[in-house]
Design a protein around this motif. Structure first.
Motif, PDB file in Angstrom:
ATOM      1  N   ASP A   1      26.196  20.256   2.549  1.00  0.00           N
ATOM      2  CA  ASP A   1      26.325  21.406   3.503  1.00  0.00           C
ATOM      3  C   ASP A   1      27.164  21.004   4.892  1.00  0.00           C
ATOM      4  N   TRP A   2      27.120  19.619   5.059  1.00  0.00           N
ATOM      5  CA  TRP A   2      27.752  19.394   6.393  1.00  0.00           C
ATOM      6  C   TRP A   2      29.269  19.883   6.476  1.00  0.00           C
ATOM      7  N   ASP A   3      29.654  20.429   7.763  1.00  0.00           N
ATOM      8  CA  ASP A   3      30.713  20.831   7.841  1.00  0.00           C
ATOM      9  C   ASP A   3      31.484  20.078   8.835  1.00  0.00           C
ATOM     10  N   ALA A   4      32.731  19.557   8.400  1.00  0.00           N
ATOM     11  CA  ALA A   4      33.316  18.550   9.324  1.00  0.00           C
ATOM     12  C   ALA A   4      33.647  19.164  10.467  1.00  0.00           C
ATOM     13  N   ALA A   5      34.108  20.604  10.441  1.00  0.00           N
ATOM     14  CA  ALA A   5      34.392  21.203  11.527  1.00  0.00           C
ATOM     15  C   ALA A   5      33.526  21.079  12.690  1.00  0.00           C
ATOM     16  N   ALA A   6      32.235  20.500  12.494  1.00  0.00           N
ATOM     17  CA  ALA A   6      31.198  20.093  13.550  1.00  0.00           C
ATOM     18  C   ALA A   6      31.917  18.961  14.401  1.00  0.00           C
ATOM     19  N   LEU A   7      32.737  18.545  13.954  1.00  0.00           N
ATOM     20  CA  LEU A   7      33.236  17.113  14.573  1.00  0.00           C
ATOM     21  C   LEU A   7      34.449  17.763  15.689  1.00  0.00           C
ATOM     22  N   THR A   8      34.876  18.694  15.277  1.00  0.00           N
ATOM     23  CA  THR A   8      36.116  19.280  16.286  1.00  0.00           C
ATOM     24  C   THR A   8      35.589  20.010  17.663  1.00  0.00           C
TER      25      THR A   8
ATOM     26  N   ARG B   1       0.888  -1.286  -0.076  1.00  0.00           N
ATOM     27  CA  ARG B   1       0.022   0.016   0.066  1.00  0.00           C
ATOM     28  C   ARG B   1       0.823   1.009   0.012  1.00  0.00           C
ATOM     29  N   GLY B   2       2.219   1.086  -0.184  1.00  0.00           N
ATOM     30  CA  GLY B   2       3.027   2.288   0.023  1.00  0.00           C
ATOM     31  C   GLY B   2       3.371   2.961   1.152  1.00  0.00           C
ATOM     32  N   GLU B   3       2.852   2.115   2.397  1.00  0.00           N
ATOM     33  CA  GLU B   3       3.097   3.097   3.786  1.00  0.00           C
ATOM     34  C   GLU B   3       4.404   2.974   4.417  1.00  0.00           C
ATOM     35  N   LEU B   4       5.145   2.175   3.956  1.00  0.00           N
ATOM     36  CA  LEU B   4       6.569   1.902   4.284  1.00  0.00           C
ATOM     37  C   LEU B   4       7.374   2.762   3.533  1.00  0.00           C
ATOM     38  N   SER B   5       8.389   3.261   4.541  1.00  0.00           N
ATOM     39  CA  SER B   5       9.508   4.312   3.797  1.00  0.00           C
ATOM     40  C   SER B   5      10.686   4.033   4.549  1.00  0.00           C
ATOM     41  N   VAL B   6      11.869   4.293   3.833  1.00  0.00           N
ATOM     42  CA  VAL B   6      13.295   4.381   4.707  1.00  0.00           C
ATOM     43  C   VAL B   6      13.823   5.731   4.689  1.00  0.00           C
ATOM     44  N   VAL B   7      14.421   5.844   5.778  1.00  0.00           N
ATOM     45  CA  VAL B   7      15.216   7.085   6.004  1.00  0.00           C
ATOM     46  C   VAL B   7      16.696   6.651   6.390  1.00  0.00           C
ATOM     47  N   PHE B   8      17.414   7.638   6.244  1.00  0.00           N
ATOM     48  CA  PHE B   8      18.918   7.359   6.376  1.00  0.00           C
ATOM     49  C   PHE B   8      19.550   8.260   7.446  1.00  0.00           C
ATOM     50  N   GLN B   9      20.458   7.728   8.019  1.00  0.00           N
ATOM     51  CA  GLN B   9      21.045   8.223   9.168  1.00  0.00           C
ATOM     52  C   GLN B   9      22.739   8.151   8.881  1.00  0.00           C
ATOM     53  N   PRO B  10      23.325   9.337   8.762  1.00  0.00           N
ATOM     54  CA  PRO B  10      24.726   9.280   8.361  1.00  0.00           C
ATOM     55  C   PRO B  10      25.696   8.854   9.465  1.00  0.00           C
ATOM     56  N   VAL B  11      26.488   8.059   9.024  1.00  0.00           N
ATOM     57  CA  VAL B  11      27.691   7.423  10.070  1.00  0.00           C
ATOM     58  C   VAL B  11      28.962   7.953   9.686  1.00  0.00           C
ATOM     59  N   VAL B  12      29.550   8.624  10.644  1.00  0.00           N
ATOM     60  CA  VAL B  12      30.860   9.541  10.197  1.00  0.00           C
ATOM     61  C   VAL B  12      32.018   9.086  10.806  1.00  0.00           C
ATOM     62  N   ASP B  13      33.060   9.192  10.232  1.00  0.00           N
ATOM     63  CA  ASP B  13      34.334   8.806  10.684  1.00  0.00           C
ATOM     64  C   ASP B  13      34.942   9.807  11.438  1.00  0.00           C
ATOM     65  N   LEU B  14      35.048   9.444  12.813  1.00  0.00           N
ATOM     66  CA  LEU B  14      35.523  10.360  13.589  1.00  0.00           C
ATOM     67  C   LEU B  14      37.161  10.621  13.640  1.00  0.00           C
ATOM     68  N   ARG B  15      37.724   9.820  13.156  1.00  0.00           N
ATOM     69  CA  ARG B  15      39.388  10.025  13.081  1.00  0.00           C
ATOM     70  C   ARG B  15      39.435  11.118  11.672  1.00  0.00           C
ATOM     71  N   ARG B  16      38.953  10.475  10.677  1.00  0.00           N
ATOM     72  CA  ARG B  16      39.165  11.506   9.482  1.00  0.00           C
ATOM     73  C   ARG B  16      38.200  12.458   9.166  1.00  0.00           C
ATOM     74  N   ARG B  17      37.134  12.468   9.955  1.00  0.00           N
ATOM     75  CA  ARG B  17      36.141  13.422   9.876  1.00  0.00           C
ATOM     76  C   ARG B  17      35.388  13.734   8.575  1.00  0.00           C
TER      77      ARG B  17
END
Ligand code: C2E
Ligand code: MG
Ligand code: MG
Ligand code: MG
Length: 279
Positions: free
Chosen positions: A272-279, A37-53
């Protein structure tokens, strides 16, 4: 509300209980056709590399928009799907959707891997690996872009069959992550025996109390001793992020970095994501 009295018990049914019962009943009744019926959907959550940012990949998470109850989270309906036997179909649907929607981001190198949750029940259905291969072949997603997330319970239940299937997946290029690590009956023997690449530390340990920090430190140490990578789930505060990075956690995921979102929002976020957010 109504009250039922027996000699020993007093049971009170309040409106919210009736509503709750209704919801559970509707989940059982309506889940079978939800995908059609088209009621399911998928969302995506980013996984980030904390070392390499850098952004590493994204985890696919299923959502259900019920016509009467609105958005129902997987914590509510996955258990029902498991007992009613729909879970393998749902997981493969999520795999297909995730592969189809994220393939362009994989091709352009904006993300490297897609993590998909698989229920233990796949390991008691024949040709689990063949089904995954078929879905990926149809969508064009290379197997080395797939992370198969499994929970500890399945090591216990079916570890012989699971082990064989997982080894086959790895031979084909996929990688395997132990999800919600630390919440089940974790056994170090399983960590060694199963062909895992990654451990995902459950978000209940990601809090910053001294005790939790100690647990995370130990998990990271064990993981790295076994050449496994560690993802911390549920990072919500800069303080948590700081502790996890200090402890040598390799990857991170959580509302602080990004919430689960549609593929369109993910594309914008990636731009738009700014890796500086990880510092
Ligand atoms: P999970 O695989 O451990 O996924 C992480 C869950 O934590 C997701 O909940 C995600 O939205 C949530 N989360 C992420 N960051 C944060 C944070 O910073 N704070 C908090 N409080 N939560 C955060 P969600 O999407 O509700 O999924 C719950 C569980 O349902 C998943 O846990 C997974 O076990 C299961 N699930 C979701 N999608 C599927 C699926 O397609 N197949 C199967 N078999 N299970 C699924
Ligand atoms: Mg997961
Ligand atoms: Mg988890
Ligand atoms: Mg979970």
């Amino acid at each position: 509300y109504t009250e039922k009295r027996s000699s020993r018990h007093v049971r009170v049914f309040e409106p919210w209980m009736r509503e709750r019962h209704r919801l559970l009943q509707d989940i059982q009744d309506d889940l079978p056709g939800a995908a059609e019926r088209g009621e399911l959907s998928v969302v995506f959550q980013p996984v980030v590399d904390l070392r390499r940012r850098k952004v590493q990949g994204a985890e696919a998470l299923v959502r259900w928009r019920h016509p009467r109850h609105g958005l129902i989270g997987p914590a509510e309906f996955i258990p029902v799907a498991e007992t009613q036997g729909y879970i393998t179909a749902i997981d493969l649907w999520v795999l297909r959707e995730a592969a189809r929607q994220l393939l362009p981001l994989i091709r352009t190198g904006q993300i490297h891997q897609i993590a998909v949750n698989f229920s233990a029940q796949h390991f008691s259905t024949p040709d689990f690996v063949g089904r995954i291969q078929a879905v990926l072949r149809a969508t064009g997603l290379p197997l080395n872009a797939l992370v198969v997330e499994i929970t500890e319970s399945m090591f216990m239940e079916n570890h012989q069959t699971a082990n064989l299937a997982l080894r086959e997946l790895i031979r084909l290029g996929a990688s395997v992550a132990a999800d919600d690590f630390g919440t089940g009956y974790s056994s170090l023997a399983y960590l060694q025996r199963l062909p895992l690449r990654t451990i995902k530390i459950d978000r209940s340990f990601v809090a910053t109390s001294a005790q939790h920090t100690g647990i995370v430190r130990s998990i990271v140490e064990i993981a790295h001793t076994l050449n496994l990578r560690v993802v911390a789930e549920g990072i919500e505060t800069p303080a948590q992020l700081g502790v996890l990075r200090d402890l040598g956690c390799d990857f991170g995921q959580g509302y602080l970095i990004a919430r689960p979102m549609s593929v369109d929002d993910l594309s914008v976020w990636l731009r738009d994501w700014d890796a500086a957010a990880l510092t």
